[in-house]
Design a protein around this motif. Structure first.
Motif, PDB file in Angstrom:
ATOM      1  N   LEU A   1       0.831  -1.199   0.000  1.00 33.71           N
ATOM      2  CA  LEU A   1       0.000   0.000   0.000  1.00 33.71           C
ATOM      3  C   LEU A   1       0.868   1.253   0.000  1.00 33.71           C
ATOM      4  O   LEU A   1       1.951   1.289   0.570  1.00 33.71           O
ATOM      5  N   THR A   2       0.336   2.288  -0.638  1.00 37.76           N
ATOM      6  CA  THR A   2       1.011   3.579  -0.589  1.00 37.76           C
ATOM      7  C   THR A   2       0.725   4.256   0.743  1.00 37.76           C
ATOM      8  O   THR A   2      -0.131   3.825   1.513  1.00 37.76           O
ATOM      9  N   TYR A   3       1.436   5.355   1.008  1.00 41.31           N
ATOM     10  CA  TYR A   3       1.252   6.091   2.258  1.00 41.31           C
ATOM     11  C   TYR A   3      -0.191   6.597   2.382  1.00 41.31           C
ATOM     12  O   TYR A   3      -0.815   6.487   3.449  1.00 41.31           O
ATOM     13  N   SER A   4      -0.720   7.136   1.275  1.00 39.59           N
ATOM     14  CA  SER A   4      -2.077   7.683   1.296  1.00 39.59           C
ATOM     15  C   SER A   4      -3.107   6.591   1.552  1.00 39.59           C
ATOM     16  O   SER A   4      -4.054   6.774   2.338  1.00 39.59           O
ATOM     17  N   GLU A   5      -2.956   5.454   0.903  1.00 36.97           N
ATOM     18  CA  GLU A   5      -3.908   4.356   1.082  1.00 36.97           C
ATOM     19  C   GLU A   5      -3.891   3.838   2.517  1.00 36.97           C
ATOM     20  O   GLU A   5      -4.947   3.608   3.122  1.00 36.97           O
ATOM     21  N   LEU A   6      -2.705   3.671   3.051  1.00 35.82           N
ATOM     22  CA  LEU A   6      -2.589   3.178   4.419  1.00 35.82           C
ATOM     23  C   LEU A   6      -3.172   4.182   5.415  1.00 35.82           C
ATOM     24  O   LEU A   6      -3.863   3.803   6.368  1.00 35.82           O
ATOM     25  N   LEU A   7      -2.940   5.466   5.179  1.00 30.16           N
ATOM     26  CA  LEU A   7      -3.487   6.498   6.063  1.00 30.16           C
ATOM     27  C   LEU A   7      -5.015   6.507   6.009  1.00 30.16           C
ATOM     28  O   LEU A   7      -5.689   6.649   7.039  1.00 30.16           O
ATOM     29  N   LEU A   8      -5.567   6.335   4.808  1.00 33.31           N
ATOM     30  CA  LEU A   8      -7.022   6.289   4.667  1.00 33.31           C
ATOM     31  C   LEU A   8      -7.613   5.091   5.400  1.00 33.31           C
ATOM     32  O   LEU A   8      -8.675   5.191   6.040  1.00 33.31           O
ATOM     33  N   TYR A   9      -6.949   3.943   5.310  1.00 36.62           N
ATOM     34  CA  TYR A   9      -7.419   2.755   6.025  1.00 36.62           C
ATOM     35  C   TYR A   9      -7.458   3.000   7.538  1.00 36.62           C
ATOM     36  O   TYR A   9      -8.445   2.677   8.213  1.00 36.62           O
TER      37      TYR A   9
ATOM     38  N   ARG B   1     -10.643   4.454  12.481  1.00 37.13           N
ATOM     39  CA  ARG B   1     -10.865   5.270  13.676  1.00 37.13           C
ATOM     40  C   ARG B   1     -12.218   5.959  13.638  1.00 37.13           C
ATOM     41  O   ARG B   1     -12.900   6.057  14.660  1.00 37.13           O
ATOM     42  N   PHE B   2     -12.617   6.445  12.461  1.00 33.02           N
ATOM     43  CA  PHE B   2     -13.960   7.024  12.338  1.00 33.02           C
ATOM     44  C   PHE B   2     -15.025   5.987  12.710  1.00 33.02           C
ATOM     45  O   PHE B   2     -16.007   6.299  13.396  1.00 33.02           O
TER      46      PHE B   2
ATOM     47  N   LEU C   1     -24.602  12.947  14.350  1.00 30.24           N
ATOM     48  CA  LEU C   1     -23.189  12.728  14.651  1.00 30.24           C
ATOM     49  C   LEU C   1     -22.749  11.319  14.252  1.00 30.24           C
ATOM     50  O   LEU C   1     -21.706  11.134  13.600  1.00 30.24           O
ATOM     51  N   THR C   2     -23.536  10.327  14.635  1.00 30.81           N
ATOM     52  CA  THR C   2     -23.176   8.931  14.352  1.00 30.81           C
ATOM     53  C   THR C   2     -23.113   8.666  12.852  1.00 30.81           C
ATOM     54  O   THR C   2     -22.157   8.055  12.353  1.00 30.81           O
ATOM     55  N   MET C   3     -24.125   9.130  12.121  1.00 35.42           N
ATOM     56  CA  MET C   3     -24.136   8.872  10.678  1.00 35.42           C
ATOM     57  C   MET C   3     -23.044   9.663   9.952  1.00 35.42           C
ATOM     58  O   MET C   3     -22.505   9.191   8.941  1.00 35.42           O
ATOM     59  N   ALA C   4     -22.707  10.844  10.451  1.00 32.67           N
ATOM     60  CA  ALA C   4     -21.595  11.581   9.848  1.00 32.67           C
ATOM     61  C   ALA C   4     -20.292  10.803  10.010  1.00 32.67           C
ATOM     62  O   ALA C   4     -19.485  10.707   9.065  1.00 32.67           O
ATOM     63  N   LEU C   5     -20.088  10.220  11.194  1.00 31.43           N
ATOM     64  CA  LEU C   5     -18.868   9.438  11.441  1.00 31.43           C
ATOM     65  C   LEU C   5     -18.847   8.158  10.609  1.00 31.43           C
ATOM     66  O   LEU C   5     -17.815   7.810  10.015  1.00 31.43           O
ATOM     67  N   PHE C   6     -19.986   7.462  10.544  1.00 29.34           N
ATOM     68  CA  PHE C   6     -20.038   6.238   9.743  1.00 29.34           C
ATOM     69  C   PHE C   6     -19.874   6.547   8.247  1.00 29.34           C
ATOM     70  O   PHE C   6     -19.277   5.761   7.497  1.00 29.34           O
ATOM     71  N   THR C   7     -20.407   7.683   7.803  1.00 32.21           N
ATOM     72  CA  THR C   7     -20.253   8.059   6.395  1.00 32.21           C
ATOM     73  C   THR C   7     -18.794   8.353   6.073  1.00 32.21           C
ATOM     74  O   THR C   7     -18.268   7.923   5.027  1.00 32.21           O
ATOM     75  N   LEU C   8     -18.123   9.066   6.961  1.00 38.43           N
ATOM     76  CA  LEU C   8     -16.694   9.321   6.770  1.00 38.43           C
ATOM     77  C   LEU C   8     -15.890   8.026   6.818  1.00 38.43           C
ATOM     78  O   LEU C   8     -14.910   7.854   6.075  1.00 38.43           O
ATOM     79  N   HIS C   9     -16.316   7.115   7.688  1.00 43.85           N
ATOM     80  CA  HIS C   9     -15.678   5.789   7.777  1.00 43.85           C
ATOM     81  C   HIS C   9     -15.756   5.070   6.430  1.00 43.85           C
ATOM     82  O   HIS C   9     -14.736   4.585   5.896  1.00 43.85           O
ATOM     83  N   GLY C  10     -16.963   5.007   5.872  1.00 42.54           N
ATOM     84  CA  GLY C  10     -17.123   4.342   4.582  1.00 42.54           C
ATOM     85  C   GLY C  10     -16.435   5.083   3.449  1.00 42.54           C
ATOM     86  O   GLY C  10     -15.860   4.455   2.540  1.00 42.54           O
ATOM     87  N   LEU C  11     -16.459   6.410   3.498  1.00 46.46           N
ATOM     88  CA  LEU C  11     -15.851   7.203   2.435  1.00 46.46           C
ATOM     89  C   LEU C  11     -14.341   7.006   2.374  1.00 46.46           C
ATOM     90  O   LEU C  11     -13.757   6.922   1.282  1.00 46.46           O
ATOM     91  N   CYS C  12     -13.718   6.904   3.529  1.00 49.64           N
ATOM     92  CA  CYS C  12     -12.266   6.666   3.554  1.00 49.64           C
ATOM     93  C   CYS C  12     -11.908   5.352   2.863  1.00 49.64           C
ATOM     94  O   CYS C  12     -10.950   5.282   2.081  1.00 49.64           O
ATOM     95  N   TYR C  13     -12.678   4.323   3.153  1.00 50.09           N
ATOM     96  CA  TYR C  13     -12.400   3.024   2.540  1.00 50.09           C
ATOM     97  C   TYR C  13     -12.700   3.034   1.048  1.00 50.09           C
ATOM     98  O   TYR C  13     -11.967   2.423   0.246  1.00 50.09           O
TER      99      TYR C  13
END
Length: 758
Positions: A177-185, A190-191, A233-245
């Motif tokens: 994995l690249t640095y960006s991919e690993l950071l996103l994971y 964490r989100f 709040l919860t759905m914003a965090l879960f959405t960011l969680h899914g978006l990162c992946y």
């Protein structure tokens, strides 16, 4: 009729949901005050420890302590899942168990004891509005502290995790994995973990009969705003969680393959996609513009919470799901009990339409089902919808009668319009001489819910501010106060001011819905009642005023559906509610132990999603089997009690009929008027083409009530704009008194909102 016989007929309303449990005045060891203090300290200690464990979970000391805890307990039958459950879910269940003991042993059954709440710092923080205008609406001091703590938790956790992630990446060797991919994971992970902890709080306020809400005396209609805030709040965090992946998988060039992956070992992606999709649908349709315009769409999509929770368990497996399983289990308990209660088809004593267009429904209820004048119920009419439930404030006082409960419904949408159509058709048939059909309104009722404490009885000086149909709960309050003074029952109010704004003058006739239409001279000596009505869209009285009398509703239709309202409600019998909780919890633990011993280990089940399914099924089995058995016994107990009450009422009616007391009771109000009493209409002042000036009205009332030495309770029921205006004025008076500014009156105002946004 003597006061004692009148009390027997009307029924003594509970100011709480006590059921014969030992009261605070019981003698013995330990002393009641000591036992109460010990229970409070235990509950606070467990809750604060649980909250601290969540707050400090990202830190290295907390992680080290948690790893040590898992190492010490993972060899048990329940494994790692049991370790996590004990650390993050069991504490809230322990608090709930202690809460059942507390509310059963120390019911708040004395007004003078409850009045001490007014002097406590905690009560003032709950009732002092800090924010009035803004995205959160009217926010009290305690609510503001809670909002700040959640914001600090999310920002602090993500900052800590971000710093830790950068440090962690630097330690990795050669990886694909690249640095960006690993950071996103890592950031996406964490989100998700923070969202999971926020979800633990998400289900607490939405449990309508929750013992935790009763413990801190927050009614469900007020707690729903916490659910809304936490949902965003919860759905914003879960959405960011899914978006990162999703971004990371896109960078890898394997987006579709990863989205469709359903792994045996590790997180299953496809169930996560399904869960997030269900959550996003609920989130979007719950936004205020969508909900206000398309309520049915919001209501139906919100039933996707089952998909959301179940597929979340598939997504993360049993041990990660157990981080937030405790509050979800409490919600399942509440939902199953509500399912039992809402199965009953309730008799409608009267269904009628008033000339002003308002619908009035009077339901049959058992004498054992207690409530106070600040209660509300949910109503379903199956001819209109099998899924829709709408909340309505109770407009009758528990002092009005033991066997009925009434609500007023303003026609605002398609559901209420169709309901009025059914009733007006039946009334038209009655006028034409044909018998109206019975059973055309198949109504089911859930509740009652509401404040555990009767706040309207705890103030000597009370201001009731209503907008339109918001007068409904205040009609119950007025009737409750008048009846209690008549019968010599505990009642603090001596000065009551009603400020009521309506659009058209025909709405003012709703005042005739109050059971106590006349105030006797004995009551008027103890109670100063002033009703100020404001008609905003008419500049002068209509020509008919003075010719047309009070709003006389048409003859109501009686609907025999087979039974009274069910007493199976979380705010009902404390003994049976506690037994239901205990049996379900023990049943869940036993079911999971048996599943681990005889299914998971014997068949070597290792797939994470499969273990998550087993965990959820064990939760459901604990609620449905041992919990269902307790609910069945509770139902039989309530049924037998209702039959005994009917026999007692029939036996008591015979001597009263022989002595002619029934006729005497029917003419009581008329006698009161003849002996110098006054009607409610006589204490009403109507102003046209204006709105209430809260600053002047509040200051004048506080001056009459005793100036700076007065405690004034303010209850408001109406649209958000009205609530904000009243809260702003309450805050202005309080700050004026504390800041030493010179004002006409310096009374301390306590603000409580009581409203629905239908």
């Amino acid at each position: 009729m003597t006061p004692s016989m009148m009390a027997q007929e009307r029924g003594e309303p509970l100011l709480q949901s006590g059921n014969g449990a030992a009261g605070g005045g019981a003698k013995g060891w330990p002393p009641p005050a000591l036992a109460r203090t010990v229970l409070k300290v235990l509950m606070w200690a467990v809750f604060l420890t649980w909250a601290a464990a969540i707050f400090f979970y990202p830190t290295k000391p907390a992680q080290a302590a948690f790893e040590g805890w898992m190492a010490a307990t993972k060899q048990s039958l329940f494994g790692i899942t049991g370790s996590i459950f004990l650390a993050f879910s069991a504490p809230i269940l322990i608090v709930a168990a202690l809460a059942y003991v507390y509310i059963s042993a120390f019911p708040s059954d004395h007004i003078h004891v409850e009045k001490n709440k007014l002097k406590t710092l905690c009560f003032r923080l709950w009732t002092f509005p800090v924010l009035v205008d803004g995205p959160f609406g009217v926010v009290s001091a305690v609510e503001f502290i809670g909002i700040v703590l959640f914001i600090v938790y999310v920002v602090y956790s993500m900052t800590y995790y971000a710093v830790e992630s950068v440090s962690l990446i630097s330690k990795f060797g050669q990886i694909s994995l690249t640095y960006s991919e690993l950071l996103l994971y890592i950031i996406g992970l964490r989100f998700g973990s923070i969202g999971l902890f926020c979800m633990a709080f998400l289900f607490l306020p939405v449990s309508r009969g929750s013992v935790l809400l009763r413990l801190i005396d927050i009614p469900f209609e007020h707690a729903t705003r916490y659910h809304v805030w936490l949902g965003h709040l919860t759905m914003a965090l879960f959405t960011l969680h899914g978006l990162c992946y999703v971004i990371a998988w896109s960078l890898e060039g394997n987006l579709l393959g990863e989205l469709a992956a359903w792994k045996e070992i590790g997180v299953a992606n496809l169930p996560g996609v399904i869960s997030l999709a269900a959550g996003l649908l609920m989130w979007v349709t719950s936004l205020h513009p969508v909900r206000k315009t398309y309520f049915e769409l919001f209501f139906y999509t919100h039933q996707l919470y089952i998909i959301f929770v179940v597929f979340l368990a598939f997504h993360v497996g049993d041990f990660i799901f157990s981080f937030s399983a405790g509050p979800i289990f409490l919600f399942m308990l509440d939902r199953f009990l509500r399912f039992w209660q809402c199965r009953a088809k309730v008799d409608i004593i009267s269904a009628s339409c008033r000339p002003c267009g308002t619908v009035e429904l009077v339901f049959s209820k058992p004498a054992s089902l207690r409530y106070n004048a600040l209660s509300f119920i949910f109503v379903q009419v199956r001819e209109l919808s099998f899924l829709e439930w709408h909340p309505f404030s109770v407009s009758s006082s528990p002092m009005d009668g033991r066997y009925h409960m009434s609500i007023l419904i303003k026609v605002l949408g398609s559901w209420t319009e169709k309901l009025r159509g059914i009733i007006t058709d039946a009334q038209e048939q009655g006028r034409n001489g044909s018998e109206s059909e019975t059973g055309r309104i198949t109504a089911c009722v859930e509740g009652p819910y509401g404040h555990e404490s009767p706040y309207h009885l705890m103030y000597e000086n009370l201001i009731l501010v209503a907008g339109g149909i918001g007068i409904s709960p205040f009609l119950a309050i007025l009737s409750d106060i008048i009846h209690r003074i008549e019968e010599g029952k505990p009642c603090m109010p001596k000065n009551v001011l009603v400020l009521w704004s309506v659009k058209k003058s025909n709405e003012l006739s709703l005042l005739s819905a109050v059971d106590a239409q006349f105030i006797s001279s004995s009551v008027s000596d103890k109670l100063h009642l002033d009703i100020q009505a404001f008609v905003t869209q008419e500049s002068q009285p209509p020509l008919e005023e003075g010719i047309v009398g009070d709003d006389q509703k048409a003859t109501g239709m009686f609907v025999k559906n087979g039974t009274t309202m069910s007493g199976l409600v979380g705010t009902g019998n404390n003994f049976w509610a506690g037994m239901y909780f205990a049996a379900s919890t023990l049943g869940f633990v036993l079911a999971y132990a048996l599943a681990q011993a005889y299914y998971v280990r014997r068949l070597n089940v290792f797939a994470w999603w499969h273990l998550g399914l087993v965990f959820v099924l064990c939760m459901a089995a604990g609620v449905a089997l041992p919990g269902g058995l307790v609910v069945l016994l509770w139902h039989l107990s309530e049924k037998r009690k209702a039959e005994d009450d009917r026999w007692d009422a029939a036996a008591a009616a015979v001597p009263r009929a022989q002595d002619g007391e029934e006729e005497a009771e029917q003419t009581t109000n008329g006698a009161d008027a003849a002996d110098g009493g006054v009607s409610l209409a006589a204490v009403k002042t109507t102003r046209y083409g204006c709105r209430p000036q809260f600053e002047a009205e509040f200051a004048a009332f506080a001056e009459k009530a005793g100036g700076g030495a007065a405690d004034v309770g303010v209850l408001v029921c109406g649209p958000p704009g009205l609530q904000a205006s009243v809260a702003r004025e309450c805050r202005s008076h309080n700050l004026g008194r504390r800041g030493g500014r010179r004002r006409r009156a310096g009374a301390v105002f306590h603000f409580n909102s009581h409203s629905f946004d239908l």
